[in-house]
Write an enzyme that holds these catalytic residues in place. Structure first.
Site, mmCIF file in Angstrom:
data_model
loop_
_atom_site.group_PDB
_atom_site.id
_atom_site.type_symbol
_atom_site.label_atom_id
_atom_site.label_comp_id
_atom_site.label_asym_id
_atom_site.label_seq_id
_atom_site.Cartn_x
_atom_site.Cartn_y
_atom_site.Cartn_z
ATOM 1 N N SER A 1 0.779 -1.091 -0.138
ATOM 2 C CA SER A 1 -0.213 0.143 0.273
ATOM 3 C C SER A 1 0.361 1.249 0.079
ATOM 4 O O SER A 1 1.779 1.531 0.438
ATOM 5 C CB SER A 1 -1.261 -0.327 1.174
ATOM 6 O OG SER A 1 -1.587 1.404 1.192
ATOM 7 N N GLU B 1 0.050 3.905 1.822
ATOM 8 C CA GLU B 1 0.055 4.420 3.181
ATOM 9 C C GLU B 1 1.221 3.888 3.730
ATOM 10 O O GLU B 1 2.507 4.922 4.688
ATOM 11 C CB GLU B 1 -1.214 3.080 3.603
ATOM 12 C CG GLU B 1 -2.084 4.256 4.243
ATOM 13 C CD GLU B 1 -2.217 5.315 3.891
ATOM 14 O OE1 GLU B 1 -2.270 5.726 5.177
ATOM 15 O OE2 GLU B 1 -3.109 6.247 3.818
ATOM 16 N N TYR C 1 -1.663 -0.194 10.410
ATOM 17 C CA TYR C 1 -1.777 -0.273 8.836
ATOM 18 C C TYR C 1 -0.921 -0.549 7.859
ATOM 19 O O TYR C 1 -0.123 -1.064 7.549
ATOM 20 C CB TYR C 1 -3.810 -0.090 8.461
ATOM 21 C CG TYR C 1 -3.503 -0.564 6.881
ATOM 22 C CD1 TYR C 1 -3.699 -1.451 6.765
ATOM 23 C CD2 TYR C 1 -2.821 0.289 5.870
ATOM 24 C CE1 TYR C 1 -3.690 -2.026 5.058
ATOM 25 C CE2 TYR C 1 -3.321 0.190 4.689
ATOM 26 C CZ TYR C 1 -3.834 -1.189 3.506
ATOM 27 O OH TYR C 1 -3.533 -1.094 3.150
#
Length: 347
Positions: free
Chosen positions: A130, A132, A153
């Site tokens: 990801s 992120e 996460y």
């Protein structure tokens, strides 16, 4: 016939990827969690009873936290390709359930990789990494950008990323990471900000909702169209050697821009409908993400076609149709009249 095993098959990406793989002649196996209610709505339209001789989609009960069941599935079906899309993938929720997020999102990947190492089955493995993971790293971000995760996460995804690299280098597995930036569609879950916005607009137009509560409007993201991104996943596993690829559009837009674009498309004033609620802010925020996907363009011949404005309109249109409203047409002057479940256009 190639066999693929897809975790997270009932999610947005899993459903689009399954459609793509079936269209290419694959037999597809997916893992789903046992629940007392049906949770397969995104793939119901392509599911065929396994007793049908033409069935090529098969679902297995299990969970990424259960290494025994993961091992059983892999040993029994002996897939050619594995796409690990399953995760606790909601960034804000990961602050509330950090242990569960780590167990599923991080250790779930390790469980699959360890099964592949022990089995010796020649599988090509795709890890859904990801954007992120980049966190506070300066944009644009590419394959060489250091990770600076800003959420449980993202931390879990960084662990899964490096485990994939470690098993590739240490055990010579064909294991690749796709570092995908935000990608949306009408199948996006309604708790994610983009779909939360477009779903609220439809409800406001239908008189079912008055106010949309949001968090940080300043955060900037690189938003693309999910079906194009699952094609990139497939291309990554068809490449002649395992590598890691950043996938994104190269454009960045704030949450506020997304809101403005979506509301103005249907002639609504977002400032009258949107209110800020501090509960939706994250303890630590990723301020700006923007992909440098030059490597994917050169090596995979992958470039996105659907850009920001068209994506916003597509999602608003889909949510309007979902509740029986007619989307606006190009060039129409929009009027709202007090009639139930109707969206009228001026002559």
């Amino acid at each position: 016939m190639k066999k693929a095993f897809v975790t997270g098959i009932t999610g947005q990406d899993g459903s689009y990827l399954t459609e793509l793989l079936l269209s290419k002649g694959y037999e597809v196996h997916g893992i789903i969690r046992r629940a007392s209610t049906f949770n397969t709505s995104r793939i119901d339209h392509i599911y065929i009873d396994p007793h049908d001789p033409h069935a090529r989609l098969f679902l297995h009960f299990g969970d990424l936290s259960d290494s025994e069941q993961i091992s059983n599935i892999i040993y029994n079906i002996k897939p050619d390709e594995i796409y690990n899309l399953g995760a606790q993938s909601h960034v804000r929720v990961s602050f509330d359930v950090p242990e569960y997020t780590g167990n599923v999102t991080a250790l779930g990947t390790a469980r699959i990789l360890e099964t592949l190492r022990k089995s010796g089955i020649p599988v090509r493995f795709y890890q859904a990494s990801s954007s992120e993971m980049f966190g506070s790293a300066q944009p644009p971000q590419n394959e060489e950008t250091p990770f600076r995760p800003r959420s449980p996460y993202a931390v879990a995804k960084v662990y899964a990323y490096w485990m994939t690299v470690n098993y590739r280098e240490g055990y010579k597995l064909f294991a690749s990471n796709g570092i995908l930036f935000n990608h949306e569609s009408p199948r996006r879950g309604e708790t994610f900000v983009t779909r939360k916005v477009t779903s609220a607009i439809a409800n406001i137009l239908a008189g079912k909702q008055k106010t949309l509560y949001l968090g940080n409007l300043k955060a900037k993201r690189d938003w693309g169209y999910a079906p194009e991104y699952v094609e990139a996943m497939w291309k990554i596993l068809q490449f002649d050697k395992p590598e890691d690829f950043v996938i994104g559009t190269g454009e960045t837009h704030s949450v506020k821009e997304f809101v403005q674009q979506a509301f103005s498309y249907v002639d609504l004033d977002f400032e009258k409908c949107v209110k800020i609620d501090s509960r939706y802010f994250r303890p630590t925020e990723t301020e700006e993400l923007m992909a440098d996907a030059e490597k994917a363009e050169k090596k995979l011949n992958w470039t996105p076609k659907i850009k920001f404005n068209d994506l916003v309109k597509m999602m608003v249109d889909a949510d309007m149709r979902r509740i029986g409203l007619e989307p606006p047409q190009e060039g129409d002057k929009i009027l709202r009249r007090k009639l139930p479940n109707k969206w009228w256009k001026a002559d």
